[in-house]
Write a protein that holds these residues in place. Structure first.
Motif, mmCIF file in Angstrom:
data_model
loop_
_atom_site.group_PDB
_atom_site.id
_atom_site.type_symbol
_atom_site.label_atom_id
_atom_site.label_comp_id
_atom_site.label_asym_id
_atom_site.label_seq_id
_atom_site.Cartn_x
_atom_site.Cartn_y
_atom_site.Cartn_z
ATOM 1 N N ASP A 1 2.121 2.375 9.438
ATOM 2 C CA ASP A 1 2.012 3.149 8.202
ATOM 3 C C ASP A 1 3.130 4.179 8.096
ATOM 4 O OD1 ASP A 1 -0.226 1.652 7.723
ATOM 5 O OD2 ASP A 1 -1.650 3.229 8.269
ATOM 6 N N THR B 1 0.832 -1.204 0.000
ATOM 7 C CA THR B 1 0.000 0.000 0.000
ATOM 8 C C THR B 1 0.866 1.254 0.000
ATOM 9 O OG1 THR B 1 -1.786 -1.151 1.162
ATOM 10 C CG2 THR B 1 -1.791 1.251 1.252
ATOM 11 N N ALA B 2 1.890 1.273 0.855
ATOM 12 C CA ALA B 2 2.770 2.448 0.940
ATOM 13 C C ALA B 2 3.574 2.642 -0.343
ATOM 14 C CB ALA B 2 3.712 2.299 2.136
ATOM 15 N N GLU C 1 2.779 1.687 -3.426
ATOM 16 C CA GLU C 1 1.903 2.137 -4.504
ATOM 17 C C GLU C 1 1.458 3.579 -4.289
ATOM 18 O OE1 GLU C 1 -1.144 -0.798 -4.681
ATOM 19 O OE2 GLU C 1 0.187 -2.334 -5.531
ATOM 20 N N ALA C 2 1.239 3.981 -3.042
ATOM 21 C CA ALA C 2 0.858 5.366 -2.757
ATOM 22 C C ALA C 2 1.979 6.333 -3.128
ATOM 23 C CB ALA C 2 0.495 5.514 -1.280
ATOM 24 N N ALA C 3 3.222 5.857 -3.073
ATOM 25 C CA ALA C 3 4.365 6.693 -3.446
ATOM 26 C C ALA C 3 4.616 6.688 -4.952
ATOM 27 C CB ALA C 3 5.615 6.221 -2.712
ATOM 28 N N GLY C 4 3.755 6.004 -5.712
ATOM 29 C CA GLY C 4 3.896 5.964 -7.160
ATOM 30 C C GLY C 4 4.944 4.994 -7.652
ATOM 31 N N GLU D 1 5.661 4.237 5.027
ATOM 32 C CA GLU D 1 5.640 5.449 4.195
ATOM 33 C C GLU D 1 7.041 6.057 4.100
ATOM 34 O OE1 GLU D 1 2.708 7.877 6.058
ATOM 35 O OE2 GLU D 1 1.034 6.625 5.361
#
Length: 434
Positions: free
Chosen positions: A224, A25-26, A28-31, A228
């Motif tokens: 998280d 999740t982290a 993918e959230a960072a691209g 992150e």
């Protein structure tokens, strides 16, 4: 030779339910693109970290110290981890992955004195507040355990979290590799998957699922935050990582492939028209083919600097005896640790059209060059020759085309005086202007 294209983050997964969960999740959230190597389904472990922005190795019931048939990919995973460590590719190992990381770095994995299963506390160490990932972690963290093996860390590892029974709970190797013995990545789906896949083990922790909502609620902010920060660390250095990974694996044999080009490099260096006593740098020097010629040009009273992003390349340069000709320095082309105006000339072969931000690099090179100093961009083959070798037409957007290079140089403090795109070499000579 083309440089490896970034392929994102590789996650080595040993079992279907040992997924990345919050780690994925982290990322993918960072691209960051994520690719899963499902060794449980027969996917082959890559032989090198070429193109990887990071490597994540998940958990599993195998033993990190056992090459038995139950863990046939152990040797390949250890080889990939060692190569990633050598190239400073960011690594995250979870449970089994942490044990493999410890072994790859020179530690050992071994059986523990029994299983540690369920929610339990770990204590962060005095080193945690200075760690890039654990800086904001509390002194006491309740996490999910599922392991029976343990490890002895290599001497240079930094211990970040511990507990009485199994002291090595979280650690860092160098500046970019972390191991977590516990399962910090879990969410509700992960706990449920564990209870389904291993009902006998789950039965040894009868309150596992009942306590999960409260435990996860307390853990989630810290979980998280840590992931992150790992994702941000990976993203911020992705281009540097892929470059180092590509060249680290080739450093030992680079000289034997290109040593015959030494005279061509020497001829190009003479075009700089350096004077005895001046200060010259080879930016992206690799094994240092141009360093002997630079030393000859500036003489014994001059200064020669060989700069490369890849430590393994400078190690190879030193092996070739070039540390006696120049000071060798690991540095980024866009952030040089040099005073303004400290150089009289910069030689750079095959680099400028590969850096992530060519304008930033040219500005930085102009900053460290005194007015009137020279920049010489060189390649052992011309643009048309390289395009044909790779089976593609000439690119109209190629930075090295004169119509593109001239304005790029003008905008960053340089004046292009000579542009030669010949059949068997490329050469551009510019001078630093005020």
């Amino acid at each position: 030779m083309s440089w490896a294209e970034p392929t994102g983050v590789l996650i080595v997964q040993h079992l279907p339910h040992e997924g990345p969960y919050a780690i994925g999740t982290a990322l993918e959230a960072a691209g960051l693109p994520v690719r899963v190597c499902r060794v449980w389904a027969g996917d082959q472990v890559p032989e090198s970290p070429d193109g990887l922005a990071a490597l994540v190795v998940m958990g599993g019931p195998m033993a990190a110290y056992d090459d038995a048939s139950a863990f046939p990919t152990r040797a390949a995973e250890l080889a990939l981890l060692r190569a990633a460590l050598a190239a400073e590719v960011p690594v995250l190992g979870v449970c089994l992955g942490a044990q493999l990381l410890a072994v790859a770095a020179g530690g050992t994995a071994r059986p523990g004195d029994g299983p540690q299963i369920g929610w339990g506390a770990v204590r962060t160490t005095s080193a945690a507040p200075a760690d890039p990932l654990f800086a904001a972690a509390p002194e006491r963290l309740r996490v999910l355990h599922r392991h029976g093996d343990t490890m002895d860390l290599p001497p240079d590892a930094t211990l970040l979290a511990s507990c009485d029974r199994y002291p090595a709970q979280a650690f860092r190797i160098g500046g970019s590799a972390w191991g977590l013995q516990f399962h910090l990545e879990v969410d509700k789906d992960a706990v449920d998957a564990f209870a389904t896949a291993f009902p006998d083990e789950a039965a040894t922790a009868p309150d596992l699922q009942d306590s999960t909502p409260a435990e996860l609620a307390a853990l989630a902010p810290h979980r998280d935050g840590i992931f992150e920060r790992f994702a941000a660390h990976v993203a911020s250095r992705a281009a540097r990582t892929t470059t180092r990974a590509f060249f680290t694996s080739r450093a030992a044999t680079w000289e034997e492939h290109f040593a015959a080009d030494g005279p061509r490099y020497a001829a190009a260096v003479t075009r700089m028209e350096l004077l005895p006593g001046q200060r010259a740098m080879d930016m992206g020097c690799g094994t240092g083919l141009a360093l002997p010629a630079l030393r000859t040009e500036v003489g014994p009273k001059g200064a020669v600097l060989g700069v490369d992003l890849t430590p393994a390349m400078l190690t190879a340069a030193a092996h070739e005896g070039r540390a006696s000709l120049a000071h060798l320095l690991v540095a980024d082309a866009c952030r040089l640790p040099l005073p303004t105006g400290s150089l009289d000339g910069i030689f750079s072969a095959g680099l400028i059209d590969h850096v992530p931000d060519s304008a930033a690099a040219l500005r930085e090179w102009a900053r460290v060059t005194a007015p009137g100093g020279v920049l010489l961009l060189f390649h052992r083959s011309g643009r048309a020759e390289r395009a044909a070798r790779h089976g593609r037409p000439l690119d109209p957007d190629d930075l090295l085309a004169e119509e593109n290079l001239r304005p790029a140089l003008n905008a960053t403090g340089w004046d292009l005086l000579c542009h030669e795109d010949a059949a068997h070499h490329f050469l551009a000579r510019a001078v630093r202007v005020d």
